[in-house]
Design a protein around this motif. Structure first.
Motif, short mmCIF file in Angstrom:
data_model
loop_
_atom_site.label_atom_id
_atom_site.label_comp_id
_atom_site.label_asym_id
_atom_site.label_seq_id
_atom_site.Cartn_x
_atom_site.Cartn_y
_atom_site.Cartn_z
N ASP A 68 -5.31 -3.52 46.74
CA ASP A 68 -5.90 -3.83 47.95
C ASP A 68 -6.82 -2.77 47.88
N LEU A 69 -8.54 -2.86 47.96
CA LEU A 69 -9.30 -2.30 47.56
C LEU A 69 -9.74 -0.68 49.24
N LYS A 70 -9.19 -1.70 49.53
CA LYS A 70 -9.49 0.24 51.17
C LYS A 70 -8.39 1.03 50.07
N LYS A 71 -7.36 0.55 49.03
CA LYS A 71 -6.62 2.06 48.80
C LYS A 71 -7.28 2.40 47.38
N GLY A 72 -7.75 1.21 47.19
CA GLY A 72 -8.78 1.70 45.51
C GLY A 72 -9.62 2.05 45.60
N LYS A 73 -10.40 2.26 46.23
CA LYS A 73 -11.75 3.04 46.23
C LYS A 73 -11.89 3.59 46.19
N ALA A 74 -10.64 4.42 46.44
CA ALA A 74 -10.48 6.06 45.54
C ALA A 74 -10.57 6.36 44.35
N PHE A 75 -10.51 5.50 43.23
CA PHE A 75 -10.62 5.09 41.95
C PHE A 75 -11.35 4.77 41.20
N VAL A 76 -12.59 4.87 42.59
CA VAL A 76 -13.60 4.09 41.31
C VAL A 76 -14.55 4.88 40.20
N SER A 77 -14.78 6.08 41.53
CA SER A 77 -14.63 7.07 40.10
C SER A 77 -14.12 7.32 39.04
N LEU A 78 -12.68 7.26 39.35
CA LEU A 78 -11.81 7.51 38.02
C LEU A 78 -11.86 6.46 37.11
N GLY A 79 -12.33 5.29 37.36
CA GLY A 79 -12.86 3.80 37.09
C GLY A 79 -14.44 3.43 35.78
N MET A 80 -14.65 4.33 36.71
CA MET A 80 -16.28 4.20 36.29
C MET A 80 -16.23 6.03 35.04
N THR A 81 -15.39 6.79 35.63
CA THR A 81 -15.29 8.04 34.30
C THR A 81 -14.52 7.20 32.84
N ILE A 82 -13.51 5.92 33.09
CA ILE A 82 -12.97 6.24 31.60
C ILE A 82 -13.78 4.61 31.12
N ILE A 83 -14.35 3.78 31.99
CA ILE A 83 -15.04 2.53 30.92
C ILE A 83 -16.54 3.18 30.76
N MET A 84 -17.31 4.01 30.79
CA MET A 84 -18.14 4.62 30.50
C MET A 84 -17.99 5.55 29.18
N PHE A 85 -16.66 6.85 29.68
CA PHE A 85 -15.84 7.29 28.18
C PHE A 85 -15.61 6.84 27.20
N ILE A 86 -15.10 5.99 27.20
CA ILE A 86 -14.51 5.33 26.47
C ILE A 86 -15.67 3.88 25.68
N PHE A 87 -16.54 3.35 26.24
CA PHE A 87 -17.85 2.39 25.79
C PHE A 87 -18.66 3.32 25.15
N VAL A 88 -18.95 4.79 25.68
CA VAL A 88 -19.21 5.38 25.00
C VAL A 88 -18.78 6.08 23.35
N GLY A 89 -18.08 6.44 23.73
CA GLY A 89 -16.87 6.99 22.29
C GLY A 89 -16.69 6.00 21.28
N ASN A 90 -16.53 4.74 21.63
CA ASN A 90 -16.22 3.66 20.67
C ASN A 90 -17.19 3.14 19.67
N SER A 152 -7.06 9.24 21.74
CA SER A 152 -6.51 7.43 22.16
C SER A 152 -5.47 7.88 22.75
N MET A 153 -4.47 8.99 21.97
CA MET A 153 -3.14 9.30 23.18
C MET A 153 -3.26 9.97 23.64
N GLY A 154 -4.46 11.09 23.93
CA GLY A 154 -4.35 12.35 24.85
C GLY A 154 -5.27 11.11 26.42
N LEU A 155 -6.08 10.55 25.80
CA LEU A 155 -6.31 9.67 27.70
C LEU A 155 -5.28 8.39 27.69
N ALA A 156 -4.17 7.73 26.91
CA ALA A 156 -3.51 7.59 27.97
C ALA A 156 -2.38 8.32 28.27
#
Length: 268
Positions: A68-90, A152-156
Motif C-alpha cells: 500500500d503506497l500510504k505505508k510505502g511513502k516512508a520508503f521512497v527516500s530509501l528506494g531512491m538512495t538504493i537505486i541511485m547508489f547501485i546504478f552509479v556504482g555498477n 554487495s553483501m554489505g548492502l544486502a
C-alpha cells in the motif's frame, strides 16, 4: 584479474580501492541529487529536475507494486538512495580502469605496506611461475564497488537488518507468527528461506557486475581487434547495471512489504 590494494590497519585488511570507490559513488550521487534540487521550478523545470521527478515516480511505482503506497511513502527516500547508489556504482568500472604494475615488494600507502604486493605475494607468484624472470603484480585502483562481494553483501546486510527491524517493531505479532505458518514444523524452513533471501540478494548483484568486469578485462587483453566487441559489451553492461539496480530495489521493497504488511488479514 588484478590484485586489490590492501593495507593492514589496526589488524584489519582494508581494500583501498573499495574505500575510494564507495566515496566516489557517494559523492556522485550526492552531487546529482544536489544539482537536481538546486533550482526547483514549477513553470520551467530543468533537465535534472525532470529526471529526479521521473525517478521519484519510478520508485513510487516499484513501492506501489509491492505494498500500500500510504505505508510505502516512508520508503521512497530509501528506494531512491538504493537505486541511485547501485546504478552509479555498477557503471563506474565501465569507462576506464586504473591499474599499477609492481615488479618488487615494499610499496607503501599512508605509511602502510600494500599487502597484495609484499614479499610473500611475490614469493607465491614466483612459485607459480618459476620460469619467468620479470614478475609483475597488477593492482587495480578503479573498479565498480559492487563488483566486490563484500560491498554487495554489505548492502544486502543493511537491507536485511532494516527489513527485520521493521517487521519486529511495526508488525510484531504477525511478523513472528509468519515463521510458524502454516504449521510450526515449517519454522526451520522459514529460517533457511530468510537466510537464502539475504544471500541471493547480495550475490545476484555481485555476480552480474563482477562477471561483466572480468569479461571486459579479457577483451582488453586481446588488443585492438577486441574494440568492437568491447564497445558492444560495455553497452550491454550499462543495461545489466541498470537492471540490477532495479532488481535490488524491487526485492528490497518486496521484503519490506512482507515484513510490515499483515498478509493474514487479507484472507479474512
Amino acid at each position: 584479474m588484478h590484485e586489490a590494494p590492501i593495507i593492514n590497519l589496526g589488524g584489519f585488511n582494508i581494500d583501498l580501492s573499495i574505500v575510494t570507490m564507495l566515496i566516489v559513488t557517494s559523492l556522485i550521487v550526492f552531487i546529482l541529487a544536489r544539482l537536481a534540487v538546486r533550482n526547483l521550478s514549477v513553470e520551467n523545470p530543468g533537465k535534472l529536475q525532470n529526471f529526479l521527478e521521473w525517478a521519484v515516480e519510478f520508485v513510487q511505482g516499484i513501492i506501489s507494486s509491492t505494498m500500500d503506497l500510504k505505508k510505502g511513502k516512508a520508503f521512497v527516500s530509501l528506494g531512491m538512495t538504493i537505486i541511485m547508489f547501485i546504478f552509479v556504482g555498477n557503471l563506474l568500472g565501465l569507462p576506464f580502469g586504473i591499474v599499477t604494475e609492481y615488479s618488487e615488494p615494499g610499496h607503501k600507502v599512508f605509511g602502510q605496506e600494500i599487502v597484495s604486493v609484499n614479499a610473500d605475494a611475490f614469493a607465491e607468484l614466483h612459485d607459480k611461475k618459476p620460469n619467468e624472470e620479470h614478475l609483475e603484480i597488477g593492482v587495480a585502483w578503479w573498479k565498480s564497488p559492487t563488483a566486490d562481494a563484500s560491498v554487495s553483501m554489505g548492502l544486502a546486510l543493511i537491507i536485511f537488518v532494516i527489513v527485520h527491524f521493521l517487521g519486529m517493531t511495526k508488525n510484531t505479532k504477525a511478523y513472528f507468527k509468519s515463521y510458524f505458518e502454516p504449521f510450526p514444523i515449517f519454522f526451520p524452513i522459514k529460517l533457511i528461506e530468510t537466510f537464502s533471501n539475504f544471500l541471493t540478494h547480495g550475490m545476484r548483484l555481485y555476480g552480474n557486475i563482477f562477471a561483466g568486469e572480468v569479461l571486459i578485462s579479457v577483451l582488453l587483453g586481446l588488443g585492438v581487434a577486441s574494440i568492437p566487441a568491447l564497445m558492444a559489451w560495455q553497452a550491454f553492461s550499462i543495461f545489466i547495471g541498470t537492471i540490477q539496480a532495479f532488481v535490488f530495489t524491487m526485492l528490497t521493497m518486496v521484503y519490506i512489504s512482507h515484513a510490515i504488511e499483515n498478509h493474514a488479514e487479507e484472507h479474512h
